[in-house]
Design a protein around this motif. Structure first.
Motif, mmCIF file in Angstrom:
data_model
loop_
_atom_site.group_PDB
_atom_site.id
_atom_site.type_symbol
_atom_site.label_atom_id
_atom_site.label_comp_id
_atom_site.label_asym_id
_atom_site.label_seq_id
_atom_site.Cartn_x
_atom_site.Cartn_y
_atom_site.Cartn_z
ATOM 1 N N UNK A 36 73.502 21.623 65.345
ATOM 2 C CA UNK A 36 72.732 22.698 65.959
ATOM 3 C C UNK A 36 73.256 24.068 65.527
ATOM 4 N N UNK A 37 72.337 25.025 65.422
ATOM 5 C CA UNK A 37 72.757 26.388 65.098
ATOM 6 C C UNK A 37 71.763 27.396 65.661
ATOM 7 N N UNK A 38 72.229 28.620 65.758
ATOM 8 C CA UNK A 38 71.373 29.755 66.067
ATOM 9 C C UNK A 38 71.871 30.937 65.259
ATOM 10 N N UNK A 39 71.012 31.929 65.114
ATOM 11 C CA UNK A 39 71.310 33.081 64.269
ATOM 12 C C UNK A 39 70.896 34.345 65.014
ATOM 13 N N UNK A 40 71.680 35.397 64.815
ATOM 14 C CA UNK A 40 71.341 36.700 65.384
ATOM 15 C C UNK A 40 71.644 37.768 64.344
ATOM 16 N N UNK A 41 70.679 38.648 64.099
ATOM 17 C CA UNK A 41 70.869 39.769 63.166
ATOM 18 C C UNK A 41 71.409 40.938 63.968
ATOM 19 N N UNK A 42 72.517 41.534 63.485
ATOM 20 C CA UNK A 42 73.178 42.622 64.203
ATOM 21 C C UNK A 42 73.410 43.817 63.285
ATOM 22 N N UNK A 43 74.011 44.851 63.845
ATOM 23 C CA UNK A 43 74.392 46.054 63.090
ATOM 24 C C UNK A 43 73.220 46.613 62.283
ATOM 25 N N UNK A 44 72.068 46.735 62.945
ATOM 26 C CA UNK A 44 70.862 47.292 62.325
ATOM 27 C C UNK A 44 70.466 46.547 61.055
ATOM 28 N N UNK A 45 70.580 45.223 61.088
ATOM 29 C CA UNK A 45 70.160 44.396 59.966
ATOM 30 C C UNK A 45 71.188 44.225 58.875
ATOM 31 N N UNK A 46 72.393 44.713 59.088
ATOM 32 C CA UNK A 46 73.420 44.623 58.052
ATOM 33 C C UNK A 46 74.292 43.374 58.172
ATOM 34 N N UNK A 47 74.292 42.752 59.350
ATOM 35 C CA UNK A 47 75.097 41.553 59.556
ATOM 36 C C UNK A 47 74.271 40.466 60.220
ATOM 37 N N UNK A 48 74.665 39.247 59.963
ATOM 38 C CA UNK A 48 74.005 38.083 60.524
ATOM 39 C C UNK A 48 75.082 37.194 61.138
ATOM 40 N N UNK A 49 74.932 36.893 62.413
ATOM 41 C CA UNK A 49 75.872 35.999 63.084
ATOM 42 C C UNK A 49 75.278 34.598 63.078
ATOM 43 N N UNK A 50 75.943 33.683 62.400
ATOM 44 C CA UNK A 50 75.533 32.287 62.363
ATOM 45 C C UNK A 50 76.432 31.526 63.328
ATOM 46 N N UNK A 51 75.841 30.942 64.361
ATOM 47 C CA UNK A 51 76.611 30.209 65.368
ATOM 48 C C UNK A 51 76.305 28.730 65.207
ATOM 49 N N UNK A 52 77.313 27.966 64.803
ATOM 50 C CA UNK A 52 77.184 26.522 64.637
ATOM 51 C C UNK A 52 77.732 25.841 65.881
ATOM 52 N N UNK A 53 77.025 24.810 66.353
ATOM 53 C CA UNK A 53 77.415 24.136 67.589
ATOM 54 C C UNK A 53 77.417 22.625 67.404
#
Length: 133
Positions: free
Chosen positions: A101-118
């Protein structure tokens, strides 16, 4: 009512409007994830794409590996966009030949992507940087 009592409500209204404006302007678009990203070790580049109402990513460059347009490596699939996050996706772990399982969140005004693996009780977040190529 004295002047001090009139200024307080006006100040609160101003702060409220300012907060609401910031919130509206910082809301993400579902398409924010689409594009190319590089991992922290700078040895893997992925490209996110949209297919129907789902989002996925493929590896288009990996140090020491031959990857071609005819042989893309799908690494993320089935993400759904909801409330500023991409959820309910699957991340491929090539060393274990397993999808987790995973989810993703775009942060820092589109400059970073947080990939969360579970996996079970465990989770790990990896921050990828947006690249333009």
């Amino acid at each position: 009512m004295n002047t001090k009592n009139k200024i307080l409500p006006i100040g609160l209204v101003f702060i409220y409007v300012l907060f609401c404006s910031y919130t509206v302007l910082s809301v993400q678009s579902p398409a924010d994830v689409i594009g190319k990203w590089i991992n922290p070790d700078k040895d893997t580049k992925i490209e996110f794409y949209q297919l129907n109402n789902k989002y996925g990513a493929k590896v288009f460059w990996k140090s020491g590996t031959e990857i071609t347009a005819d042989n893309p490596k799908i690494i993320i699939k089935n993400l759904s966009y909801q409330s500023g996050k991409y959820i309910n996706g699957k991340l491929y772990l090539p060393k274990k030949n397993d999808w987790i399982d995973c989810e993703v969140k775009v942060t820092k005004k589109g400059k970073e992507l947080e990939l969360i693996a579970k996996k079970g009780w465990f989770s790990k977040t990896i921050v990828w940087k947006h690249i333009t190529e």
